[in-house]
Write an enzyme that holds these catalytic residues in place. Structure first.
Site, PDB file in Angstrom:
ATOM      1  N   LYS A   2     -31.408  33.389   7.812  1.00  0.00           N
ATOM      2  CA  LYS A   2     -31.415  35.116   7.876  1.00  0.00           C
ATOM      3  C   LYS A   2     -28.823  35.181   8.117  1.00  0.00           C
ATOM      4  CE  LYS A   2     -34.699  36.504   6.749  1.00  0.00           C
ATOM      5  NZ  LYS A   2     -35.524  37.172   5.571  1.00  0.00           N
ATOM      6  N   SER A  49     -46.953  42.114  -0.442  1.00  0.00           N
ATOM      7  CA  SER A  49     -47.566  42.595   0.722  1.00  0.00           C
ATOM      8  C   SER A  49     -46.540  43.315   1.789  1.00  0.00           C
ATOM      9  CB  SER A  49     -47.791  41.403   1.618  1.00  0.00           C
ATOM     10  OG  SER A  49     -47.146  40.410   2.060  1.00  0.00           O
ATOM     11  N   TYR A  75     -35.694  30.469  11.343  1.00  0.00           N
ATOM     12  CA  TYR A  75     -34.966  31.972  10.429  1.00  0.00           C
ATOM     13  C   TYR A  75     -33.992  32.251  11.063  1.00  0.00           C
ATOM     14  CZ  TYR A  75     -36.833  35.838   9.864  1.00  0.00           C
ATOM     15  OH  TYR A  75     -37.269  37.291   9.200  1.00  0.00           O
ATOM     16  N   SER A 107     -32.436  40.330   8.497  1.00  0.00           N
ATOM     17  CA  SER A 107     -32.879  40.272  10.015  1.00  0.00           C
ATOM     18  C   SER A 107     -32.011  40.675  10.806  1.00  0.00           C
ATOM     19  CB  SER A 107     -34.035  38.930  10.228  1.00  0.00           C
ATOM     20  OG  SER A 107     -34.313  38.850  11.326  1.00  0.00           O
TER      21      SER A 107
HETATM   22  N1  NAP Z   1     -41.880  41.817   9.536  1.00  0.00           N
HETATM   23  C1  NAP Z   1     -40.445  41.593  10.382  1.00  0.00           C
HETATM   24  O1  NAP Z   1     -40.402  42.022  11.640  1.00  0.00           O
HETATM   25  C2  NAP Z   1     -39.465  42.006   9.973  1.00  0.00           C
HETATM   26  C3  NAP Z   1     -38.568  41.908  10.268  1.00  0.00           C
HETATM   27  C4  NAP Z   1     -36.781  40.959   9.705  1.00  0.00           C
HETATM   28  C5  NAP Z   1     -36.335  40.957   8.551  1.00  0.00           C
HETATM   29  N2  NAP Z   1     -38.096  40.565   7.374  1.00  0.00           N
HETATM   30  C6  NAP Z   1     -37.942  40.265   6.843  1.00  0.00           C
HETATM   31  O2  NAP Z   1     -38.190  41.200   5.428  1.00  0.00           O
HETATM   32  C7  NAP Z   1     -39.307  40.062   4.467  1.00  0.00           C
HETATM   33  C8  NAP Z   1     -40.306  40.616   4.111  1.00  0.00           C
HETATM   34  O3  NAP Z   1     -41.745  40.084   5.848  1.00  0.00           O
HETATM   35  P1  NAP Z   1     -43.024  41.036   5.428  1.00  0.00           P
HETATM   36  O4  NAP Z   1     -42.270  41.319   7.374  1.00  0.00           O
HETATM   37  O5  NAP Z   1     -43.369  42.063   4.942  1.00  0.00           O
HETATM   38  O6  NAP Z   1     -43.650  39.565   5.462  1.00  0.00           O
HETATM   39  P2  NAP Z   1     -45.225  39.394   4.805  1.00  0.00           P
HETATM   40  O7  NAP Z   1     -45.445  40.736   4.339  1.00  0.00           O
HETATM   41  O8  NAP Z   1     -45.356  38.304   5.901  1.00  0.00           O
HETATM   42  O9  NAP Z   1     -44.350  39.296   3.418  1.00  0.00           O
HETATM   43  C9  NAP Z   1     -43.630  37.874   2.264  1.00  0.00           C
HETATM   44  C10 NAP Z   1     -44.016  38.482   1.084  1.00  0.00           C
HETATM   45  O10 NAP Z   1     -43.386  37.283   0.319  1.00  0.00           O
HETATM   46  C11 NAP Z   1     -44.047  36.653  -0.081  1.00  0.00           C
HETATM   47  N3  NAP Z   1     -43.889  35.270   0.067  1.00  0.00           N
HETATM   48  C12 NAP Z   1     -43.722  34.109   0.637  1.00  0.00           C
HETATM   49  N4  NAP Z   1     -43.512  33.044   0.134  1.00  0.00           N
HETATM   50  C13 NAP Z   1     -43.176  33.070  -0.975  1.00  0.00           C
HETATM   51  C14 NAP Z   1     -42.927  31.432  -2.095  1.00  0.00           C
HETATM   52  N5  NAP Z   1     -43.136  30.461  -1.955  1.00  0.00           N
HETATM   53  N6  NAP Z   1     -42.491  32.914  -3.536  1.00  0.00           N
HETATM   54  C15 NAP Z   1     -42.615  33.446  -3.749  1.00  0.00           C
HETATM   55  N7  NAP Z   1     -42.765  34.562  -2.571  1.00  0.00           N
HETATM   56  C16 NAP Z   1     -43.102  34.696  -1.571  1.00  0.00           C
HETATM   57  C17 NAP Z   1     -45.499  37.213   0.120  1.00  0.00           C
HETATM   58  O11 NAP Z   1     -45.854  36.731  -1.049  1.00  0.00           O
HETATM   59  P3  NAP Z   1     -46.785  35.595  -1.229  1.00  0.00           P
HETATM   60  O12 NAP Z   1     -47.463  35.133  -0.570  1.00  0.00           O
HETATM   61  O13 NAP Z   1     -47.972  36.435  -2.190  1.00  0.00           O
HETATM   62  O14 NAP Z   1     -46.108  34.688  -2.482  1.00  0.00           O
HETATM   63  C18 NAP Z   1     -44.803  38.332   0.756  1.00  0.00           C
HETATM   64  O15 NAP Z   1     -45.157  39.000  -0.571  1.00  0.00           O
HETATM   65  C19 NAP Z   1     -38.517  39.045   4.751  1.00  0.00           C
HETATM   66  O16 NAP Z   1     -37.747  38.237   4.536  1.00  0.00           O
HETATM   67  C20 NAP Z   1     -38.634  38.526   6.541  1.00  0.00           C
HETATM   68  O17 NAP Z   1     -38.239  38.257   6.822  1.00  0.00           O
HETATM   69  C21 NAP Z   1     -39.369  41.219   8.512  1.00  0.00           C
END
Ligand code: NAP
Length: 276
Positions: free
Chosen positions: A171, A28, A167, A154
């Site tokens: 990071k 995702s 969190y 992040s």
């Molecule tokens: N969105 C933002 O604003 C933002 C900002 C800064 C940094 N980030 C970072 O970007 C990265 C991706 O986040 P996102 O925003 O795209 O959120 P997301 O849509 O929730 O994606 C998280 C991904 O991590 C996987 N995941 C979670 N727990 C897991 C586990 N135990 N084992 C394997 N896979 C796992 C989920 O897949 P499954 O549930 O299928 O396992 C999903 O594919 C993260 O590291 C987040 O901290 C996001």
């Protein structure tokens, strides 16, 4: 622009033909878009997460560009299973040239309401897990004399946000590890890169249960493609760190110049945001 090992730039575009990439958390949000972008750039892509049905959809999109892409389902919080996952990917792909450690979990909870178990869960998935996977794939990269180790951090790593201590700490630990990794790998042909996104839209991070409502205004969020472009740029240029959006680097240097003023400013901003 210098060309990072393991890729070439043609007309400003990174081409990864003949390279293999592994993207965690690719079911995702950011990871799904990064996986497809790497495949579109020519790499064979391995996608990893827990939800197989969602990975299959992402894999189908990757295979439109790179037909020999593959998926692995894994719970990356199970640290002891990670070396076997890494070995399986290396067997299938004959080595990994680009690892994108993207899987992660949020924890929006005021410190006063945070449990020790929650802080450990966040540290396990957001810090210890990418470190394990990196250490498992690093010997192969060093043997081949090339590779890119990408961490999705992040802005929280550098800019202590409210109600996200666990969190932010995970990071920050990831970023600190990556800085030293970049230095230690000097001369090996393997590069370390970290991308520090601010608010990114179209992901599940802001709707997962077990979290407070976000304090930030999500209407400012950027599309995940901006993170994918930053990663492609880092891989192509060999650079170490990119903020998305880029102006957050000015905020980080402003903080470094006067940390007391930064902390006071965040307190004031938080009070304003939380006022009924
Ligand atoms: N969105 C933002 O604003 C933002 C900002 C800064 C940094 N980030 C970072 O970007 C990265 C991706 O986040 P996102 O925003 O795209 O959120 P997301 O849509 O929730 O994606 C998280 C991904 O991590 C996987 N995941 C979670 N727990 C897991 C586990 N135990 N084992 C394997 N896979 C796992 C989920 O897949 P499954 O549930 O299928 O396992 C999903 O594919 C993260 O590291 C987040 O901290 C996001």
């Amino acid at each position: 622009m210098p060309v990072g090992p393991g890729c070439v730039t043609l007309g400003g575009m990174v081409t990864l033909t003949g390279r293999s990439a592994l993207v965690t958390g690719a079911s995702s949000g950011i990871g799904a878009v990064v996986a497809e972008a790497l495949a579109a750039a020519g790499a064979r892509v391995g996608v990893v997460a827990r939800r197989k049905d969602r990975l299959e959809q992402v894999l189908a999109r990757c295979r439109e560009h790179a037909p020999d892409s593959a998926l692995w389902t894994a719970d990356l919080a199970e640290l002891d299973a990670i070396p076997d996952l890494a070995a399986a990917v290396e067997r299938e792909f004959g080595g990994v040239d680009i690892l994108v450690n993207n899987a992660g979990m949020p924890k929006r909870r005021r410190v006063q309401d945070l449990s020790p178990a929650e802080t450990e869960d966040v540290m396990r998935l957001n810090y210890l897990s990418p470190v394990r996977l990196t250490l498992a794939l690093l010997p192969g990269m060093i043997r081949r004399g090339r590779g890119h180790l990408v961490a999705v951090g992040s802005v929280a790593a550098r800019l202590g946000p409210p109600h996200e201590a666990a969190y932010a700490a995970s990071k920050a630990a990831l970023t600190a590890f990556w800085e030293s990794l970049a230095v230690d790998l000097d001369g090996t042909g393997v590069r370390a890169h970290v991308v520090q996104p601010a608010l990114i839209a179209g992901t599940e991070l802001f709707t997962l249960p077990g979290n407070e409502e976000p304090i930030s205004d999500l209407s400012d969020a950027l599309p995940p493609r901006e993170v994918a472009d930053a990663i492609l740029d880092l891989v192509g240029s060999g650079g170490f760190e990119r903020y998305v959006p880029g102006w957050f680097s000015e905020m980080a240097s402003g903080k470094a110049a006067d940390v007391d003023a930064f902390v006071d400013g965040v307190k004031e901003w938080t009070r304003d945001r939380l006022q009924p």
